[in-house]
Scaffold this motif. Structure first.
Motif, PDB file in Angstrom:
ATOM      1  N   VAL A  13     -22.875 -28.450  44.331  1.00  0.00           N
ATOM      2  CA  VAL A  13     -23.521 -28.158  43.044  1.00  0.00           C
ATOM      3  C   VAL A  13     -22.970 -29.046  41.936  1.00  0.00           C
ATOM      4  O   VAL A  13     -23.730 -29.617  41.138  1.00  0.00           O
ATOM      5  N   ILE A  14     -21.654 -29.187  41.871  1.00  0.00           N
ATOM      6  CA  ILE A  14     -21.041 -30.009  40.821  1.00  0.00           C
ATOM      7  C   ILE A  14     -21.503 -31.457  40.944  1.00  0.00           C
ATOM      8  O   ILE A  14     -21.891 -32.097  39.955  1.00  0.00           O
ATOM      9  N   PHE A  15     -21.489 -31.995  42.169  1.00  0.00           N
ATOM     10  CA  PHE A  15     -21.939 -33.375  42.364  1.00  0.00           C
ATOM     11  C   PHE A  15     -23.408 -33.521  41.982  1.00  0.00           C
ATOM     12  O   PHE A  15     -23.798 -34.461  41.281  1.00  0.00           O
ATOM     13  N   LEU A  16     -24.239 -32.594  42.455  1.00  0.00           N
ATOM     14  CA  LEU A  16     -25.679 -32.682  42.211  1.00  0.00           C
ATOM     15  C   LEU A  16     -25.995 -32.635  40.721  1.00  0.00           C
ATOM     16  O   LEU A  16     -26.774 -33.455  40.208  1.00  0.00           O
ATOM     17  N   LEU A  17     -25.385 -31.695  40.000  1.00  0.00           N
ATOM     18  CA  LEU A  17     -25.695 -31.544  38.577  1.00  0.00           C
ATOM     19  C   LEU A  17     -25.163 -32.706  37.746  1.00  0.00           C
ATOM     20  O   LEU A  17     -25.826 -33.158  36.800  1.00  0.00           O
ATOM     21  N   SER A  60     -28.338 -42.652  45.250  1.00  0.00           N
ATOM     22  CA  SER A  60     -28.935 -42.805  46.573  1.00  0.00           C
ATOM     23  C   SER A  60     -28.637 -41.605  47.460  1.00  0.00           C
ATOM     24  O   SER A  60     -29.418 -41.264  48.346  1.00  0.00           O
ATOM     25  N   TYR A  61     -27.496 -40.970  47.211  1.00  0.00           N
ATOM     26  CA  TYR A  61     -27.124 -39.800  48.012  1.00  0.00           C
ATOM     27  C   TYR A  61     -27.591 -38.480  47.374  1.00  0.00           C
ATOM     28  O   TYR A  61     -27.365 -37.409  47.936  1.00  0.00           O
ATOM     29  N   LEU A  62     -28.238 -38.583  46.216  1.00  0.00           N
ATOM     30  CA  LEU A  62     -28.668 -37.381  45.515  1.00  0.00           C
ATOM     31  C   LEU A  62     -29.693 -36.588  46.326  1.00  0.00           C
ATOM     32  O   LEU A  62     -29.654 -35.359  46.378  1.00  0.00           O
ATOM     33  N   ASN A  83     -29.337 -32.706  47.467  1.00  0.00           N
ATOM     34  CA  ASN A  83     -30.344 -31.757  47.010  1.00  0.00           C
ATOM     35  C   ASN A  83     -30.816 -30.857  48.149  1.00  0.00           C
ATOM     36  O   ASN A  83     -30.893 -29.629  48.014  1.00  0.00           O
ATOM     37  N   GLN A  84     -31.118 -31.454  49.300  1.00  0.00           N
ATOM     38  CA  GLN A  84     -31.643 -30.667  50.412  1.00  0.00           C
ATOM     39  C   GLN A  84     -30.543 -29.902  51.162  1.00  0.00           C
ATOM     40  O   GLN A  84     -30.815 -28.861  51.752  1.00  0.00           O
ATOM     41  N   VAL A  85     -29.333 -30.409  51.142  1.00  0.00           N
ATOM     42  CA  VAL A  85     -28.211 -29.638  51.700  1.00  0.00           C
ATOM     43  C   VAL A  85     -28.034 -28.347  50.906  1.00  0.00           C
ATOM     44  O   VAL A  85     -27.845 -27.267  51.471  1.00  0.00           O
ATOM     45  N   LEU A  86     -28.114 -28.459  49.584  1.00  0.00           N
ATOM     46  CA  LEU A  86     -28.018 -27.271  48.737  1.00  0.00           C
ATOM     47  C   LEU A  86     -29.151 -26.287  49.041  1.00  0.00           C
ATOM     48  O   LEU A  86     -28.927 -25.076  49.152  1.00  0.00           O
ATOM     49  N   CYS A 101     -29.961 -34.632  60.638  1.00  0.00           N
ATOM     50  CA  CYS A 101     -30.634 -35.798  61.202  1.00  0.00           C
ATOM     51  C   CYS A 101     -30.592 -36.977  60.227  1.00  0.00           C
ATOM     52  O   CYS A 101     -30.309 -38.109  60.618  1.00  0.00           O
ATOM     53  N   PHE A 102     -30.847 -36.703  58.954  1.00  0.00           N
ATOM     54  CA  PHE A 102     -30.833 -37.757  57.942  1.00  0.00           C
ATOM     55  C   PHE A 102     -29.453 -38.398  57.833  1.00  0.00           C
ATOM     56  O   PHE A 102     -29.322 -39.621  57.790  1.00  0.00           O
ATOM     57  N   ILE A 103     -28.422 -37.579  57.779  1.00  0.00           N
ATOM     58  CA  ILE A 103     -27.051 -38.092  57.648  1.00  0.00           C
ATOM     59  C   ILE A 103     -26.696 -39.007  58.815  1.00  0.00           C
ATOM     60  O   ILE A 103     -26.044 -40.044  58.637  1.00  0.00           O
ATOM     61  N   LEU A 104     -27.144 -38.664  60.016  1.00  0.00           N
ATOM     62  CA  LEU A 104     -26.794 -39.442  61.202  1.00  0.00           C
ATOM     63  C   LEU A 104     -27.684 -40.667  61.413  1.00  0.00           C
ATOM     64  O   LEU A 104     -27.217 -41.690  61.912  1.00  0.00           O
TER      65      LEU A 104
END
Length: 489
Positions: free
Chosen positions: A131-135, A402-404, A408-411, A446-449
């Motif tokens: 959450v902290i990173f995303l916001l 780029s990692y946002l 977002n979807q992990v959250l 899947c995306f991460i890998l």
């Protein structure tokens, strides 16, 4: 046109049918006192008219997400239509409804506190980091982007606009929610809706008079149209690119903010589920518009690469989503469209940025158990946030952005697992949350890998690992939800 009209009708029907079913699972109780009254402090817990809460919620979760994301996602072709409609009805709107209602039932707290209650403190720590990173990422990106655009429009240096926008953010984050956000957001939300409505009307009119052709959804067009399909697989990339309009974890940081302003639980479905359906309609309009305006998904991909494509007698190449939005508005809406495009591209990101920072203040205050009624205590939380954010504005933030999408979807996946545990805890069927949670987990792993931004492994590795992880978290959620015991929710 048939595909477009049916998609819009399905989204509307989803609100009345599936949204009502979700409300029954959440035991919406109009007689229950809401945090807006129970914990009223005149700052964050403030009863507001329902129509205002709806428009603010819509603008908070939307901004330019369902526009830029939908335009970029349309590069994958009409498969984007399916994801927007199905994702919005059965995942995104459910996600937002549960996030808002669980917060309502727990004194307006934010998602990390709810996750601790249903999945344990370990998941809370992880979620706080996400959450902290995303916001911070959302807030900083929505300072850098608008300041650059304002420099181009006015000739005034980008650094000065950084100070101006940050100054506004600090004021909006500190002041009571009904002072700035409650006063001007309804007008900004109306602008965003007007832009979508105008583009939607011209999309249909243009198809009728032959100015352009809307691509229908048939088996022959259900393929990956992306210009670089080897690195941009539909599974999982499209589901990360199109988040706003389908499902977005960022919304879970915004729903609790409006849960603190809702007068009655009976308005929860219109505000939380309804605002997401409205966002899905906006995303559907812009995905369809991008494909139609460029003469099809192949033309869209050519316009976004060096290949180029001819649009209205002009060769368009290397276009960004913002460029296409600007061209569509000016071409289809004339002078009014030009003004609306500027308002949308400049102001809408700012309205998402300030609520991102406000949500971060509230999340940190919840985590630290720090009262936010005195303005001095709000400053204690705000100043370090903005110091860190300003520091990031001075460095290249493109990598973090780029990692946002994946953050977002992990959250979103964690929120859906929390909602699943909530239903299990209540002794109710959990499928409406656990199936979307498992699907999103599969997509994220899947995306991460597989993605070039991740490990770049073979797709089969990502698919198998994603399935195994989804099953493991499903079991974990069942165990945690059962062990937490019956709650007072």
């Amino acid at each position: 046109m048939i595909t477009f009209i049916v998609s819009i009708l399905l989204l509307v029907a989803g609100y009345f049918l599936y949204g009502k079913l979700v409300g029954k699972y959440l035991d919406v109780d109009p007689s229950r006192k809401t945090p807006a009254y129970e914990l009223a402090d005149g700052v964050d817990f403030t009863p507001m008219p329902t129509w205002k809460v709806f428009v603010i919620q819509f603008l908070n979760i939307a901004g330019l997400g369902p526009i830029f994301g939908a335009v970029s996602g349309a590069a994958f072709g009409p498969a984007a239509y399916i994801w927007i409609v199905v994702g919005c009805i059965f995942m995104g709107a459910v996600h937002d409804f549960f996030a808002g209602m669980m917060s309502l039932r727990n004194g307006g707290v934010n998602m990390p506190e709810l996750t601790a209650k249903y999945l344990g403190n370990g998941m809370k720590v992880f979620l706080n980091i996400v959450v902290i990173f995303l916001l911070i990422a959302v807030g900083v990106s929505f300072v850098i982007g608008p300041s650059g655009l304002m420099q181009n429009l006015t000739g005034v240096s980008k650094e000065i606009w950084l100070y101006v926008i940050f100054g506004y953010y600090i004021i909006a984050t500190l002041l009571p929610i009904d002072k700035i956000i409650g006063s001007i957001y309804p007008f900004m939300g109306a602008t965003l809706l007007f832009m979508a409505f105008g583009v939607g009307v011209m999309l249909v009119v243009g198809d009728i008079n032959g100015t352009h052709e809307m691509l229908e959804l048939t088996p022959s067009v259900l393929k990956n149209w992306h210009s670089n399909p080897e690195q941009n697989l539909i599974f999982p990339m499209m589901f990360i690119v199109i988040s706003c309009g389908a499902i977005s974890g960022f919304h879970a940081t915004q729903s609790p903010m409006m849960a603190r302003c809702l007068k009655n639980e009976k308005y929860a479905r219109p505000v939380f589920y309804g605002a997401m359906i409205a966002e899905g309609i906006v995303a559907m309009i812009w995905a369809s518009a991008a494909i139609a305006y460029c003469g099809g998904p192949e033309g869209l991909n050519n316009a976004m690469t060096s290949v180029g494509t001819e649009i209205n007698g002009v060769i368009v190449r290397n276009a960004q989503a913002a460029d296409l939005v600007d061209m569509i508005c000016k071409s289809w809406l004339g002078k009014v469209g030009a003004v609306v495009a500027i308002l949308g591209v400049v102001i809408c990101p700012i309205t998402s940025g300030d609520t991102a920072f406000r949500s971060l203040r509230l999340s940190l205050a919840d985590m630290l158990k720090y009262d936010q009624k005195p303005v001095v205590k709000r400053l204690v939380i705000c100043l370090p946030i903005f110091a860190v954010a300003f520091m990031f504005c001075k460095v290249d933030f493109s990598t973090a952005w780029s990692y946002l999408g994946i953050a977002n979807q992990v959250l979103a996946a964690i929120v859906m697992w929390t909602a699943s545990a909530y239903l299990i805890n209540k002794g109710k069927p959990h499928w409406m949350c656990s199936i979307p949670a498992a699907f999103l987990t599969f997509i994220c792993v899947c995306f991460i890998l597989v993605a070039p931004l991740g490990f770049g492994l073979a797709p089969i590795v990502g698919y198998v690992t994603g399935i195994v992880t989804a099953i493991a978290l499903f079991v974990f959620c069942i165990i945690k939800g059962t062990r937490r015991g019956t709650s007072s929710l």
